[in-house]
Design a protein around this motif. Structure first.
Motif, PDB file in Angstrom:
ATOM      1  N   MET A  93       5.323   6.573   2.900  1.00  0.00           N
ATOM      2  CA  MET A  93       4.385   7.498   3.533  1.00  0.00           C
ATOM      3  C   MET A  93       3.557   8.240   2.490  1.00  0.00           C
ATOM      4  O   MET A  93       2.367   8.487   2.681  1.00  0.00           O
ATOM      5  CB  MET A  93       5.150   8.488   4.416  1.00  0.00           C
ATOM      6  CG  MET A  93       5.832   7.851   5.611  1.00  0.00           C
ATOM      7  SD  MET A  93       6.728   9.044   6.633  1.00  0.00           S
ATOM      8  CE  MET A  93       5.374  10.046   7.236  1.00  0.00           C
ATOM      9  N   GLU A  94       4.188   8.591   1.381  1.00  0.00           N
ATOM     10  CA  GLU A  94       3.475   9.293   0.316  1.00  0.00           C
ATOM     11  C   GLU A  94       2.359   8.422  -0.255  1.00  0.00           C
ATOM     12  O   GLU A  94       1.254   8.900  -0.528  1.00  0.00           O
ATOM     13  CB  GLU A  94       4.454   9.689  -0.789  1.00  0.00           C
ATOM     14  CG  GLU A  94       3.828  10.524  -1.889  1.00  0.00           C
ATOM     15  CD  GLU A  94       4.842  10.994  -2.916  1.00  0.00           C
ATOM     16  OE1 GLU A  94       4.419  11.509  -3.966  1.00  0.00           O
ATOM     17  OE2 GLU A  94       6.054  10.842  -2.668  1.00  0.00           O
ATOM     18  N   GLU A  95       2.644   7.142  -0.410  1.00  0.00           N
ATOM     19  CA  GLU A  95       1.630   6.221  -0.926  1.00  0.00           C
ATOM     20  C   GLU A  95       0.487   6.039   0.072  1.00  0.00           C
ATOM     21  O   GLU A  95      -0.688   6.016  -0.315  1.00  0.00           O
ATOM     22  CB  GLU A  95       2.272   4.867  -1.228  1.00  0.00           C
ATOM     23  CG  GLU A  95       3.263   4.888  -2.367  1.00  0.00           C
ATOM     24  CD  GLU A  95       4.033   3.591  -2.469  1.00  0.00           C
ATOM     25  OE1 GLU A  95       3.721   2.803  -3.368  1.00  0.00           O
ATOM     26  OE2 GLU A  95       4.934   3.355  -1.641  1.00  0.00           O
ATOM     27  N   ILE A  96       0.829   5.904   1.338  1.00  0.00           N
ATOM     28  CA  ILE A  96      -0.197   5.716   2.369  1.00  0.00           C
ATOM     29  C   ILE A  96      -1.136   6.914   2.410  1.00  0.00           C
ATOM     30  O   ILE A  96      -2.360   6.763   2.509  1.00  0.00           O
ATOM     31  CB  ILE A  96       0.465   5.479   3.740  1.00  0.00           C
ATOM     32  CG1 ILE A  96       1.181   4.120   3.745  1.00  0.00           C
ATOM     33  CG2 ILE A  96      -0.570   5.531   4.864  1.00  0.00           C
ATOM     34  CD1 ILE A  96       2.011   3.861   4.985  1.00  0.00           C
ATOM     35  N   ASN A  97      -0.577   8.112   2.316  1.00  0.00           N
ATOM     36  CA  ASN A  97      -1.413   9.318   2.312  1.00  0.00           C
ATOM     37  C   ASN A  97      -2.342   9.338   1.101  1.00  0.00           C
ATOM     38  O   ASN A  97      -3.512   9.732   1.209  1.00  0.00           O
ATOM     39  CB  ASN A  97      -0.534  10.570   2.315  1.00  0.00           C
ATOM     40  CG  ASN A  97       0.189  10.773   3.630  1.00  0.00           C
ATOM     41  OD1 ASN A  97      -0.267  10.305   4.672  1.00  0.00           O
ATOM     42  ND2 ASN A  97       1.319  11.454   3.605  1.00  0.00           N
ATOM     43  N   ALA A  98      -1.829   8.916  -0.054  1.00  0.00           N
ATOM     44  CA  ALA A  98      -2.653   8.895  -1.267  1.00  0.00           C
ATOM     45  C   ALA A  98      -3.765   7.858  -1.155  1.00  0.00           C
ATOM     46  O   ALA A  98      -4.902   8.099  -1.576  1.00  0.00           O
ATOM     47  CB  ALA A  98      -1.784   8.607  -2.484  1.00  0.00           C
ATOM     48  N   ILE A  99      -3.455   6.695  -0.577  1.00  0.00           N
ATOM     49  CA  ILE A  99      -4.467   5.650  -0.409  1.00  0.00           C
ATOM     50  C   ILE A  99      -5.551   6.109   0.552  1.00  0.00           C
ATOM     51  O   ILE A  99      -6.740   5.856   0.348  1.00  0.00           O
ATOM     52  CB  ILE A  99      -3.807   4.346   0.089  1.00  0.00           C
ATOM     53  CG1 ILE A  99      -2.853   3.802  -0.976  1.00  0.00           C
ATOM     54  CG2 ILE A  99      -4.862   3.297   0.430  1.00  0.00           C
ATOM     55  CD1 ILE A  99      -1.965   2.680  -0.484  1.00  0.00           C
ATOM     56  N   GLN A 100      -5.142   6.813   1.598  1.00  0.00           N
ATOM     57  CA  GLN A 100      -6.111   7.309   2.574  1.00  0.00           C
ATOM     58  C   GLN A 100      -7.106   8.270   1.924  1.00  0.00           C
ATOM     59  O   GLN A 100      -8.277   8.318   2.299  1.00  0.00           O
ATOM     60  CB  GLN A 100      -5.383   7.999   3.727  1.00  0.00           C
ATOM     61  CG  GLN A 100      -6.254   8.253   4.948  1.00  0.00           C
ATOM     62  CD  GLN A 100      -5.425   8.632   6.155  1.00  0.00           C
ATOM     63  OE1 GLN A 100      -4.290   9.086   6.038  1.00  0.00           O
ATOM     64  NE2 GLN A 100      -5.976   8.444   7.340  1.00  0.00           N
TER      65      GLN A 100
END
Length: 223
Positions: A93-100
Motif C-alpha cells: 500500500m505504501e508503494e501504491i500511494n507513492a506511485i500515485q
C-alpha cells in the motif's frame, strides 16, 4: 506483454485523446480522470513486471509521448523494472500511494545498536543489493562481503540479504499477513537493520576499521 499492450491500446484510443474539446466540461473532466487512472495502472504494472525484450523499445517510445507530468516518471519506472526484474510479491500500500503521487520512497535503516538511522531513498524496484551498497557508501565500509539487510516486525526477524530480492517484498508479505488476520495492513511496523550476517575466515579487514568496529559491536551486544 499482452496486459501492457492492452493498457497502451486503451490509453492511445481513450476518449480523452479523441475528444479534447468536449462541450460538456463535466464529461471532459471525467474522461481526463479516467485517462490519468489508466496511466497510473500502467505504472503499477511496470513496477510489478518488465516487458519482454521485443516490446520494451516500443513501450519506451509510447511512455515518452505520455502526459507531460507522467512521461518521465513512467519511463523511469520502465527502466528500473527492466533492469531489476519482476516483483515476487504484489506492491504494498505504501508503494501504491507513492506511485500515485509519482514520488520516491524513503526508509530509515538502523546500523547494529546505533541510535541514529541512515536514510535510503528508494522506489518499488529497489533491490537489497542497491540498498546495501548505498548503506556501505554512507558508512564508508569498503569490504561489503557478508553485510546485509535485516527486518524486524512484531519481535520477529526477516533476513532480506545483499542480493537481487526486492526490498519492499517483505513489507507486502507483512501487509498480506495483516489482512489474513483481519487487521489493518496500514498498521505494519517494520524496522530495517544493516548488519553482518556472514563471516569468512579469509576476510582481511585491516584496511576497513569501520567494519571492525561495527562487527565488534555486533558480536559483543548481539543483534
Amino acid at each position: 506483454d499482452e496486459i501492457l499492450c492492452q493498457i497502451c491500446k486503451q490509453l492511445n484510443d481513450h476518449p480523452a485523446m479523441r475528444d479534447k474539446k468536449s462541450r460538456n466540461p463535466e464529461k471532459s473532466e471525467q474522461r481526463e480522470k479516467s485517462y490519468m487512472r489508466g496511466w497510473f495502472l500502467l505504472c503499477l504494472c511496470l513496477y510489478s513486471f518488465p516487458p519482454g525484450s521485443n516490446l520494451v523499445r516500443f513501450l519506451r517510445n509510447f511512455v515518452q509521448n505520455g502526459p507531460p507530468n507522467l512521461a518521465n516518471f513512467a519511463e523511469f519506472v520502465l527502466r528500473r523494472t527492466y533492469v531489476n526484474g519482476s516483483r515476487n510479491e504484489p506492491l504494498s500500500m505504501e508503494e501504491i500511494n507513492a506511485i500515485q503521487k509519482a514520488s520516491p520512497l524513503q526508509i530509515n535503516v538502523k546500523v547494529i545498536h546505533s541510535v541514529e538511522t541512515l536514510p535510503i531513498c528508494c522506489d518499488a524496484a529497489t533491490i537489497a543489493e542497491e540498498a546495501c551498497t548505498e548503506l556501505a557508501r554512507q558508512l564508508n565500509i569498503t569490504e561489503t562481503f557478508g553485510w546485509s539487510l535485516f527486518a524486524e516486525s512484531n519481535s520477529e526477524g526477516y533476513s532480506i540479504g545483499f542480493n537481487k530480492d526486492h526490498l519492499f517484498d517483505i513489507l507486502s508479505r507483512l501487509e498480506m499477513g495483516q489482512i489474513q488476520k483481519g487487521e489493518d495492513p496500514r498498521n505494519v511496523d517494520i524496522t530495517f537493520i544493516f548488519c553482518k550476517q556472514l563471516f569468512a575466515p579469509w576476510e582481511n579487514l585491516d584496511d576497513d576499521p569501520i567494519s571492525i568496529d561495527l562487527i565488534y559491536e555486533q558480536i559483543i551486544n548481539g543483534m
